[in-house]
Design a protein around this motif. Structure first.
Motif, PDB file in Angstrom:
ATOM      1  N   PRO A  50       0.816  -1.213   0.000  1.00  0.00           N
ATOM      2  CA  PRO A  50       0.000   0.000   0.000  1.00  0.00           C
ATOM      3  C   PRO A  50       0.855   1.272   0.000  1.00  0.00           C
ATOM      4  N   GLU A  53       0.953   3.182  -3.337  1.00  0.00           N
ATOM      5  CA  GLU A  53      -0.224   3.825  -3.935  1.00  0.00           C
ATOM      6  C   GLU A  53       0.099   5.274  -4.288  1.00  0.00           C
ATOM      7  N   ALA A  85       1.352  -1.366  -6.353  1.00  0.00           N
ATOM      8  CA  ALA A  85       0.382  -1.114  -5.290  1.00  0.00           C
ATOM      9  C   ALA A  85      -0.697  -2.200  -5.372  1.00  0.00           C
TER      10      ALA A  85
END
Length: 88
Positions: A50, A53, A85
């Protein structure tokens, strides 16, 4: 190189909390290569986190290289990166 691989994994898991992490040690394939003479390993890494991102590919690679900076040039001679991501 198993110890180096374990160190890479610990650093990347701590820094990026990846949903997927694969680390392949390709050092044996480079036996006799001039860079391998110094003992540095060749690794390919796939990491899905994550943390990536909204980041460009260049920024992602910089982030990983920064996380591993103490190993690069010593325990790591060559590093192949595939970063993404979770939404990709």
């Amino acid at each position: 190189m198993a110890d180096v691989r374990a160190r890479i994994e610990a650093i990347l898991r701590r820094r990026f909390r990846p949903e997927r992490l694969e680390i392949r040690d390709d050092s044996a394939r480079h036996a006799g290569h001039a860079g391998a003479a110094g003992g540095g390993g060749h690794f390919d890494i796939l990491i899905v986190s994550p943390e990536f991102e909204g980041k460009s590919l260049l920024d992602r690679h910089r982030m990983v290289n920064d996380a591993l900076k103490d190993l690069i040039g010593r325990e790591i001679h060559a590093l192949g990166l595939r970063t993404s991501a979770p939404s990709e």
